[in-house]
Design a protein around this motif. Structure first.
Motif: not given
Length: 186
Positions: A22-23, A26, A29-30
């Motif tokens: 999941a990281e 993401r 976007s981070v």
């Protein structure tokens, strides 16, 4: 991100649990959010199932195009130094820090620096010696500071490092600054 940048911090370290996590999904976007506030993003490479030094190096190669310039490998001692050295030897454009206070061990593994991470184990008393040893062998030193630790509700871990109304955080920062580190992780 603007609030973080406003404190003078220049890099946000993101926990990363490997390809497909999941990281991982993401991360773009981070990075975009961080960059919009003038921040860099570094990775805290967690010990995902099947993590090997070569898998870490391969992933880091792909991240340099996203602006990742630093990576902190948690539990780097779980793999042999020779495996790390082999995997990291062809890696460029990213500095890789070993999670160890032992400069010689990090040097054998081909890392560019060391960091401590754990505010339960590292109370600041070894920061000066750790950074001096790192300098002697040409490595970067990044001691980690934290305001305390209490994961009883989250994980059931019974260990606690009391915050002492902010005094523990102040103590950690003072120890880090006295060590003349190359950078400090929080």
């Amino acid at each position: 991100m603007r609030e973080i940048a406003g404190t003078g911090v220049d890099t946000v370290i993101v926990s990363w649990w490997g390809p497909g996590s999941a990281e991982d999904a993401r991360l773009p976007s981070v990075i975009a959010a961080a960059q919009s506030s003038g921040l860099h993003v570094a990775l805290h490479v967690e010990p995902w199932a099947g993590r090997t030094p070569q898998a870490v190096a391969d992933a880091l190669r792909s991240f340099t195009s996203l602006g990742i310039r630093d990576a902190y490998v948690y539990d780097s001692a779980a793999s042999p130094d020779a495996d790390w050295r082999s995997a990291l030897s062809g890696l460029s454009g990213v500095r890789v820090f070993a999670n160890t206070p032992l400069a010689g061990k990090a040097l054998k593994g081909g890392f560019q620096g060391i960091y401590t991470y754990d505010v339960l184990v590292y109370d600041g008393s070894s920061f000066a010696r750790m950074c001096e040893n790192a300098r002697q062998v040409g490595l970067l030193c990044a001691p980690s500071v934290g305001p305390g630790f209490d994961a009883r509700r989250a994980t059931g871990d019974p260990r606690v490092r009391e915050r002492k109304d902010g005094r523990w955080y102040d103590h950690m920062w003072q120890a880090a600054v006295r060590a003349s580190p190359d950078l400090v992780t929080i």
